[in-house]
Design a protein around this motif. Structure first.
Motif, PDB file in Angstrom:
ATOM      1  N   ASN A 182       0.804  -1.228   0.000  1.00 45.07           N
ATOM      2  CA  ASN A 182       0.000   0.000   0.000  1.00 45.07           C
ATOM      3  C   ASN A 182       0.834   1.275   0.000  1.00 45.07           C
ATOM      4  OD1 ASN A 182      -2.376  -1.388   0.113  1.00 45.07           O
ATOM      5  ND2 ASN A 182      -3.088  -0.492   2.019  1.00 45.07           N
ATOM      6  N   ALA A 242      -7.587  -4.589   3.566  1.00 46.28           N
ATOM      7  CA  ALA A 242      -8.254  -5.222   2.427  1.00 46.28           C
ATOM      8  C   ALA A 242      -7.563  -4.883   1.108  1.00 46.28           C
ATOM      9  CB  ALA A 242      -9.724  -4.792   2.384  1.00 46.28           C
ATOM     10  N   LEU A 243      -7.193  -3.615   0.919  1.00 47.95           N
ATOM     11  CA  LEU A 243      -6.512  -3.230  -0.313  1.00 47.95           C
ATOM     12  C   LEU A 243      -5.158  -3.915  -0.432  1.00 47.95           C
ATOM     13  CD1 LEU A 243      -6.107  -1.578  -2.866  1.00 47.95           C
ATOM     14  CD2 LEU A 243      -5.419   0.365  -1.433  1.00 47.95           C
ATOM     15  N   ARG A 273      -4.228  -6.732   0.772  1.00 48.24           N
ATOM     16  CA  ARG A 273      -4.415  -8.146   0.443  1.00 48.24           C
ATOM     17  C   ARG A 273      -4.655  -8.322  -1.058  1.00 48.24           C
ATOM     18  NH1 ARG A 273      -8.292  -9.576   5.649  1.00 48.24           N
ATOM     19  NH2 ARG A 273      -6.587 -10.110   7.097  1.00 48.24           N
ATOM     20  N   ARG A 274      -5.460  -7.433  -1.644  1.00 45.82           N
ATOM     21  CA  ARG A 274      -5.682  -7.514  -3.096  1.00 45.82           C
ATOM     22  C   ARG A 274      -4.391  -7.276  -3.862  1.00 45.82           C
ATOM     23  NH1 ARG A 274     -10.231  -4.342  -1.681  1.00 45.82           N
ATOM     24  NH2 ARG A 274      -9.381  -2.483  -2.706  1.00 45.82           N
ATOM     25  N   LEU A 275      -3.633  -6.282  -3.429  1.00 49.31           N
ATOM     26  CA  LEU A 275      -2.366  -5.993  -4.096  1.00 49.31           C
ATOM     27  C   LEU A 275      -1.393  -7.165  -3.971  1.00 49.31           C
ATOM     28  CD1 LEU A 275      -1.899  -2.312  -2.853  1.00 49.31           C
ATOM     29  CD2 LEU A 275      -2.523  -3.022  -5.164  1.00 49.31           C
ATOM     30  N   ARG A 311      -2.153 -10.382  -3.556  1.00 47.43           N
ATOM     31  CA  ARG A 311      -2.578 -11.498  -4.408  1.00 47.43           C
ATOM     32  C   ARG A 311      -2.192 -11.244  -5.861  1.00 47.43           C
ATOM     33  NH1 ARG A 311      -7.206 -11.557  -0.936  1.00 47.43           N
ATOM     34  NH2 ARG A 311      -8.321 -10.136  -2.325  1.00 47.43           N
ATOM     35  N   ALA A 312      -2.397 -10.012  -6.334  1.00 37.96           N
ATOM     36  CA  ALA A 312      -2.168  -9.711  -7.745  1.00 37.96           C
ATOM     37  C   ALA A 312      -0.693  -9.588  -8.097  1.00 37.96           C
ATOM     38  CB  ALA A 312      -2.900  -8.421  -8.123  1.00 37.96           C
ATOM     39  N   TRP A 346      -5.655  -3.942 -15.288  1.00 36.74           N
ATOM     40  CA  TRP A 346      -5.316  -4.875 -14.199  1.00 36.74           C
ATOM     41  C   TRP A 346      -5.100  -4.104 -12.902  1.00 36.74           C
ATOM     42  CZ3 TRP A 346      -0.295  -4.636 -12.067  1.00 36.74           C
ATOM     43  CH2 TRP A 346       0.031  -5.645 -11.158  1.00 36.74           C
ATOM     44  N   THR A 357      -8.360  -2.981 -11.397  1.00 39.69           N
ATOM     45  CA  THR A 357      -9.056  -4.114 -10.787  1.00 39.69           C
ATOM     46  C   THR A 357      -8.553  -4.346  -9.370  1.00 39.69           C
ATOM     47  OG1 THR A 357      -9.422  -5.157 -12.928  1.00 39.69           O
ATOM     48  CG2 THR A 357      -9.543  -6.576 -10.985  1.00 39.69           C
ATOM     49  N   GLN A 358      -7.242  -4.205  -9.172  1.00 43.86           N
ATOM     50  CA  GLN A 358      -6.683  -4.353  -7.829  1.00 43.86           C
ATOM     51  C   GLN A 358      -7.232  -3.288  -6.881  1.00 43.86           C
ATOM     52  OE1 GLN A 358      -2.323  -4.971  -7.540  1.00 43.86           O
ATOM     53  NE2 GLN A 358      -2.348  -4.809  -9.774  1.00 43.86           N
ATOM     54  N   ALA A 410     -10.020  -1.709  -7.000  1.00 44.71           N
ATOM     55  CA  ALA A 410     -11.432  -1.992  -6.697  1.00 44.71           C
ATOM     56  C   ALA A 410     -12.160  -0.765  -6.160  1.00 44.71           C
ATOM     57  CB  ALA A 410     -11.546  -3.164  -5.713  1.00 44.71           C
TER      58      ALA A 410
END
Length: 412
Positions: free
Chosen positions: A323, A367-368, A370-372, A374-375, A394, A397-398, A400
């Motif tokens: 982040n 939450a953000l 975690r998305r970053l 994963r991607a 892409w 999408t991360q 969101a």
């Protein structure tokens, strides 16, 4: 509200900011209890703060003006290009193929220099005690009780937990809450920027963050100021060695200078296999004493304040570093604390206001990140085959719906 006694457990970035906020708000006594005996300013890690967050924090009084920083303007995403490297020769020309570039309005800092600026800005009335290890905390309606190594017991009207990943204050407020291992590790290092020329050429993009993309990981590389001149800071995310010898039950398992030969060999092989040749050579110049491995964890807590206890920075939420918001989040917490103090007419009101102001913000950051993660590490896309438009999509999408990385603006 004025008066009262405040203990701040932990004396790093969040701790200094909260101690200064409490002292300026009118607390009768503010004591910082920092377990480290050595020089915190020697910590050489790099970090970034978004330009807009920095302006807000400076206006709020939690980020002192004048701390040395390096201006960043853009982020370059690159992949290894074996064909180009074959004919490029030794130099920055073999720095990889650019797949996307985006604006990056941040300033980078040296952790130690930032801490030194915050420490210098702490009012003289604050008592800063190093070598004071807090082993247990209890809180209730009439105050907080701290137990120190050696058996001493101290009582305060409020205890602030600015004690990071392994917070004893968090354990008192949210028993059993533990950071969860994300499944991969973070390699960190930094080196004198003057040594970068030994890799082939001087850095052609000193105002840019370079992100090296590869299957199963990524690495961000950028300039930071240092006590003796510019440095190159890098953060590499990837799966750990699979030989079972790496302990993953402690967020600081391998501090600087503690890398084993097996870990050094693993890192060298990763650089040779996945990195553009130029950036692989740059990172390989990092001294072992300036390199360490940190398992990646995250945690969101149910409560960040209650019972005369309050959590700040990493003690409240452990956010994966993707982040680029860690320092900004800690300083925003301090700004919200100061604002809550100004409005409150009781300790309960202060805690309630702070909880409402910062609880959701911490959960959004977790939450953000975690998305970053994963991607960019766990489920990496086929970056070399993607067009700039596809990489940009892409990225969105991360996010969101989040406006970007670096943390959101504070609610007025």
């Amino acid at each position: 509200m004025r008066g009262g006694t405040v203990a701040v457990v932990g004396g790093s970035i969040a701790g200094c900011a909260f101690a200064a906020a409490a002292a300026r708000a009118g607390a009768d006594e503010v004591v910082v209890l920092e377990r480290t005996r050595g020089r915190l300013a020697d910590r050489g890690l790099g970090l970034c703060v978004h330009d807009e967050r920095a302006a807000e924090l400076t206006a709020a009084g939690t980020l002192p003006a004048g701390i040395t920083a390096h201006r960043l303007e853009r982020r370059r995403w690159v992949v290894r290009d074996p064909g180009a490297e074959t004919g490029a020769g030794r130099g920055a020309g073999d720095g990889g193929r650019l797949v996307w570039e985006q604006p990056f309005p941040f300033h980078s800092y040296h952790w130690g220099l930032l801490w030194r600026g915050l420490r210098a800005a702490t009012p003289e009335s604050v008592v800063y005690r190093q070598g004071a290890t807090v082993t247990g905390v209890t809180g209730g309606g009439d105050g907080a009780v701290l137990r120190l190594a050696g058996g001493a017991v101290e009582r305060y009207d409020l205890a602030v937990g600015a004690d990071g990943y392994r917070s004893v204050v968090r354990e008192a407020l949210c028993p059993g809450a533990r950071p969860h291992y994300a499944g991969y590790v973070c390699w960190r290092g930094n080196l004198d920027a003057a040594r970068q020329a030994a890799a082939g050429d001087a850095d052609p993009f000193p105002e840019a963050v370079t992100t090296v993309c590869f299957p199963g990981g990524s690495c961000v590389i950028y300039r930071i100021p240092g006590p003796d001149g510019p440095r190159v800071n890098w953060v590499l995310y990837a799966a750990p060695p699979q030989d079972g010898r790496l302990r993953l039950d402690d967020p600081t398992s391998f501090p600087p200078g503690a890398l084993t030969q097996e870990l050094s060999t693993h890192l060298r092989a990763l650089l040779e296999r996945e990195f553009p040749a130029y950036w692989g050579r740059v990172l390989a110049l990092t001294d072992p004493a300036d390199t360490f491995v940190q398992p990646i964890y995250d945690l969101e807590t149910t409560w960040n304040a209650g019972g005369r206890l309050l959590l700040a920075g990493d003690a409240a939420t452990v956010v994966r570093p993707h982040n680029t918001s860690g320092a900004a989040k800690a300083l925003q917490d301090a700004a919200a604390f100061a604002a809550a103090w100004r409005r409150a007419d009781s300790w309960d009101g202060l805690l309630r206001d702070y909880r409402e102001a910062r609880g959701a913000a911490g959960r959004e950051l977790v939450a953000l990140a975690r998305r970053l993660g994963r991607a960019q590490v766990e489920r990496t896309p086929p970056w070399p085959a993607m067009t700039p438009a596809e990489v940009a999509a892409w990225w969105q999408t991360q996010l969101a719906g989040a406006p970007g990385i670096g943390g959101r603006a504070m609610t007025p």
